[in-house]
Scaffold this active site. Structure first.
Site, PDB file in Angstrom:
ATOM      1  N   GLU B  48      39.625  42.922  35.007  1.00 21.54           N
ATOM      2  CA  GLU B  48      39.487  41.494  35.311  1.00 21.54           C
ATOM      3  C   GLU B  48      38.043  41.089  35.046  1.00 21.54           C
ATOM      4  O   GLU B  48      37.123  41.715  35.574  1.00 21.54           O
ATOM      5  CB  GLU B  48      39.819  41.218  36.780  1.00 21.54           C
ATOM      6  CG  GLU B  48      41.278  41.370  37.127  1.00 21.54           C
ATOM      7  CD  GLU B  48      41.531  41.134  38.623  1.00 21.54           C
ATOM      8  OE1 GLU B  48      40.596  40.752  39.350  1.00 21.54           O
ATOM      9  OE2 GLU B  48      42.672  41.362  39.059  1.00 21.54           O
ATOM     10  N   ASP B  59      34.982  33.734  46.913  1.00 24.48           N
ATOM     11  CA  ASP B  59      34.155  34.929  46.781  1.00 24.48           C
ATOM     12  C   ASP B  59      33.114  35.053  47.870  1.00 24.48           C
ATOM     13  O   ASP B  59      32.568  34.071  48.347  1.00 24.48           O
ATOM     14  CB  ASP B  59      33.459  34.915  45.409  1.00 24.48           C
ATOM     15  CG  ASP B  59      34.448  35.211  44.288  1.00 24.48           C
ATOM     16  OD1 ASP B  59      35.116  36.260  44.376  1.00 24.48           O
ATOM     17  OD2 ASP B  59      34.569  34.389  43.364  1.00 24.48           O
ATOM     18  N   TYR B 171      49.275  39.735  42.808  1.00 22.28           N
ATOM     19  CA  TYR B 171      47.978  40.086  43.406  1.00 22.28           C
ATOM     20  C   TYR B 171      48.093  39.927  44.926  1.00 22.28           C
ATOM     21  O   TYR B 171      48.139  38.810  45.428  1.00 22.28           O
ATOM     22  CB  TYR B 171      46.915  39.137  42.852  1.00 22.28           C
ATOM     23  CG  TYR B 171      45.466  39.495  43.083  1.00 22.28           C
ATOM     24  CD1 TYR B 171      44.995  39.960  44.312  1.00 22.28           C
ATOM     25  CD2 TYR B 171      44.535  39.352  42.051  1.00 22.28           C
ATOM     26  CE1 TYR B 171      43.668  40.267  44.496  1.00 22.28           C
ATOM     27  CE2 TYR B 171      43.200  39.648  42.228  1.00 22.28           C
ATOM     28  CZ  TYR B 171      42.769  40.097  43.452  1.00 22.28           C
ATOM     29  OH  TYR B 171      41.443  40.398  43.637  1.00 22.28           O
TER      30      TYR B 171
END
Lengths: 386, 259
Positions: B48, B59, B171
């Site tokens: 990725e 994040d 995911y």
């Protein structure tokens, strides 16, 4: 100004651009707010708090000396007289009651100038919630007094130290906190922005100020509405509140943005902080830093309903410079004995600049907050000149 | 929809008995193209590549810092595309970024340029199912497989829809929170992996918080494999280059292969 569609869209703006981990919370909040807003007991409890705790209704003040000076009849909706010093308390008391109803016990918030942070910390103290407020490092320095007030009220103030270290980054940090604590925390978002249902919910919670202003101005003006309704726009919550009272009239609706943070005037459609709206960005879509003398308007985006109002032409948006704002701050202080916050000084700055074109008309300005928090900053700028 | 090349590749690896290993690194950070080759050489099944964005809300501090540094070094979607075009990674490669970069360029152009640069898949953490429409149409058309995320509190009906619509793999977000290393991943990861495995036959990869070989083994026991981002990016931020990335991913590979 009606409801957004099922996806939270106002025209092509709005929506819900959040991580999957937050979707259940957004869906839960939407349902909880719809349920509460339709519940007379909830409305009555909120009305009671707005009256007995926040001090509503706020008055409408006619500015005789300023009007004479400008040749424009100027009315002020006095949100500066609310408890905690701005319109922010309307939204926060509503969201805090909703938090209690959802069984959560912690509030997370972002703040720019600190007014939303102070309001959130106040509601948390009132209801016995834990409270964490994220504030850009730069803003913490500019607004030390509000940082102290929040801490005095029992809130934890956490610096946002990434990016431009202002409001945009405080929103990022608050969203990160929310992702991690969503099962126990409510994100008490401070403006008509973010993912659905926030833009709609926050506007509904500020509708009270628009409804009051409509009624008060009709009484004062013998059944007529003002010709122009003006409010400053960062995210746009005070503007959404006052516009909601006049959207179905012929009054011109005017939003005033800082020249360095004019999302509507200088932005293009984009997606950030959970919403599609106008956004200041570079050629690749990286979000640009906004610059304004007022920490509360230092935001590169704008609430999606404002983007829609601009799109449809129902409201127009105009920039003013920091110098014009500093002048307006002094003019209102000198002519009316009212020291405004720097945010609504933007709205006044537009009225002062446009006075020749507005001659003979009646202009209602939403005075969204008082200037106490800005006095120290303005002292540095103006001390030698007074 | 038939599985695309990314999913076909991962299924084949799984059917050969391998646990899948997917490193994440920030595009544009230092000698990142060398790192892509190094981690593929060390046994990554796919890589990725983050395309840095100014406001990466999903994040944590490490990847935020990497994004800021890469942006300061002049990274743009175009420089990431051209960087990837210049190498042969040897395994399928995905992009991970935030939607504004795509929206700004236009869904079709972005998807087309990704495909032309050699990307096989895309992860957009701020685009939930409901907002996927325009991107998904463009991505499907360009042959880009869009991976969807599911989290620990995603309810059953949404979880099933995520599994049905996800392409390439699903995911699984191990924990509530942002990317970053964690001391312990706990029950939450295992529960989510079990729910995902019960809902789909597509490869189920678990990410967020996985930073050591022990954790990788623990998480891969209940899933088809792991995604390791922050622990690798931290090494790169600290000055470790392609060699260190190779060592780190090799250690993870060995640990997964030995179980």
């Amino acid at each position: 100004m009606g409801e957004p569609d099922a996806g939270g869209r106002f025209g092509r703006f709005g929506g819900r651009f959040v991580p999957e981990t937050l979707m259940p919370a957004c869906i839960e909040l939407d349902a909880a707010f719809r349920d509460a807003w339709a519940d007379p007991e909830f409305r009555s409890e909120l009305d009671g708090l707005l009256t007995d705790y926040a001090g509503r209704p706020s008055p409408l003040t006619e500015c005789h000396r300023l009007s004479a000076e400008l040749g424009v009849r100027v009315l002020l909706k006095r949100e500066d007289l609310n408890h905690t010093g701005s319109h922010k308390i309307n939204n926060v008391l509503g969201q805090a009651l909703l938090t209690k109803r959802m069984g959560k016990k912690r509030l997370v918030a972002e703040t720019g100038a600190g007014q939303h942070g102070v309001a959130t910390a106040t509601a948390a103290a009132l209801m016995g919630f834990e409270c964490t407020v994220y504030m850009g490092e730069v803003d913490m320095e500019r607004q030390k007094l509000n940082v102290f007030r929040m801490r005095l009220l029992g809130a934890e103030v956490k610096p946002a130290s990434s990016g431009s270290r202002t409001l945009k980054d405080a929103v990022n940090e608050a969203m990160r906190d929310w992702v991690a604590t969503v099962e126990t925390s409510h994100y008490c978002l401070g403006s008509v922005m973010g993912p659905h249902p926030y833009p709609w919910m926050v506007r509904e919670l500020h509708r009270v100020l628009g409804a009051e202003a409509r009624e008060q101005s009709r009484t004062l003006l013998g059944g007529s509405d003002p010709d122009v309704v003006v409010a400053c726009v960062g995210g746009g919550s005070n503007a959404a509140g006052i516009f909601s009272g006049f959207a179905d009239t012929t009054a011109e609706l005017v939003g005033v943005e800082p020249a360095g943070g004019a999302a509507v005037g200088a932005g293009v459609p984009g997606v950030v902080h959970g919403m599609a709206s106008f956004l200041m960005q570079d050629e690749w879509g990286q979000v640009e830093e906004a610059h304004s003398i007022s920490a509360g308007l230092d935001y590169p985006g704008v609430g999606p309903e404002h983007a829609h109002l601009a799109d449809t032409g129902r409201a127009t948006y105009h920039p003013v410079t920091d110098d014009e704002v500093i002048n307006a701050f002094q003019v209102l202080s000198r002519t009316e004995g009212i020291i405004p916050a720097l945010e609504p000084a933007h709205a006044l700055a537009w009225v002062i600049r446009e006075a020749p074109a507005l001659a003979g008309r009646t202009v209602l300005v939403n005075l969204s907050g008082r200037g106490d928090k800005d006095v120290a900053q303005m002292m540095d700028i103006l001390e030698d000149k007074l | 929809m038939d599985p695309g090349p990314l999913e076909v590749h991962l299924r084949a690896r799984r059917e050969a008995g391998a646990k899948l290993l997917v490193p994440y690194l920030t595009g544009g950070l230092g000698n990142w193209t060398e790192v892509v080759r190094a981690v593929a050489d060390a046994g990554a099944d796919t890589v990725e590549i983050g395309i840095p964005f100014s406001d990466p809300v999903m994040d944590g501090p490490t990847i935020q810092a990497a994004s800021e540094r890469a942006l300061a070094e002049g990274t743009t979607p175009e420089t990431v595309f051209s960087g990837l075009r210049g190498i042969d990674a040897g395994v399928p490669v995905l992009a991970m970024t935030y939607y504004n970069l795509v929206f700004h360029m236009g869904d079709e152009r972005f998807a087309g340029e990704m495909a032309e640069a050699g990307f096989s898949g895309m992860i957009l953490p701020d685009v939930p199912m409901e907002e996927q429409g325009p991107w998904r149409a463009a991505a499907d058309e360009a042959g880009i497989e869009t991976v969807l995320l599911a989290g620990p509190i995603t309810p059953d009906d949404r979880l099933q829809a995520v599994c049905d619509r996800s392409r390439g793999y699903v995911y699984g977000v191990n924990l509530m929170g942002v990317t970053g290393e964690r001391a312990s991943l706990g029950e939450q990861a295992a529960r989510l992996a079990g729910r995902l495995k019960a809902a789909t036959d597509k490869p189920v990869l678990m990410g967020f918080g996985v930073s050591t070989p022990e954790q990788a083994v623990e998480v891969a026991e209940v899933s088809d494999g792991v995604i390791v981002g922050t622990a690798l990016v931290r090494r790169l931020l600290d000055g470790g280059g392609a060699d260190e990335a190779h060592r780190f991913i090799s250690d993870l590979r060995r640990a997964l292969d030995d179980t």
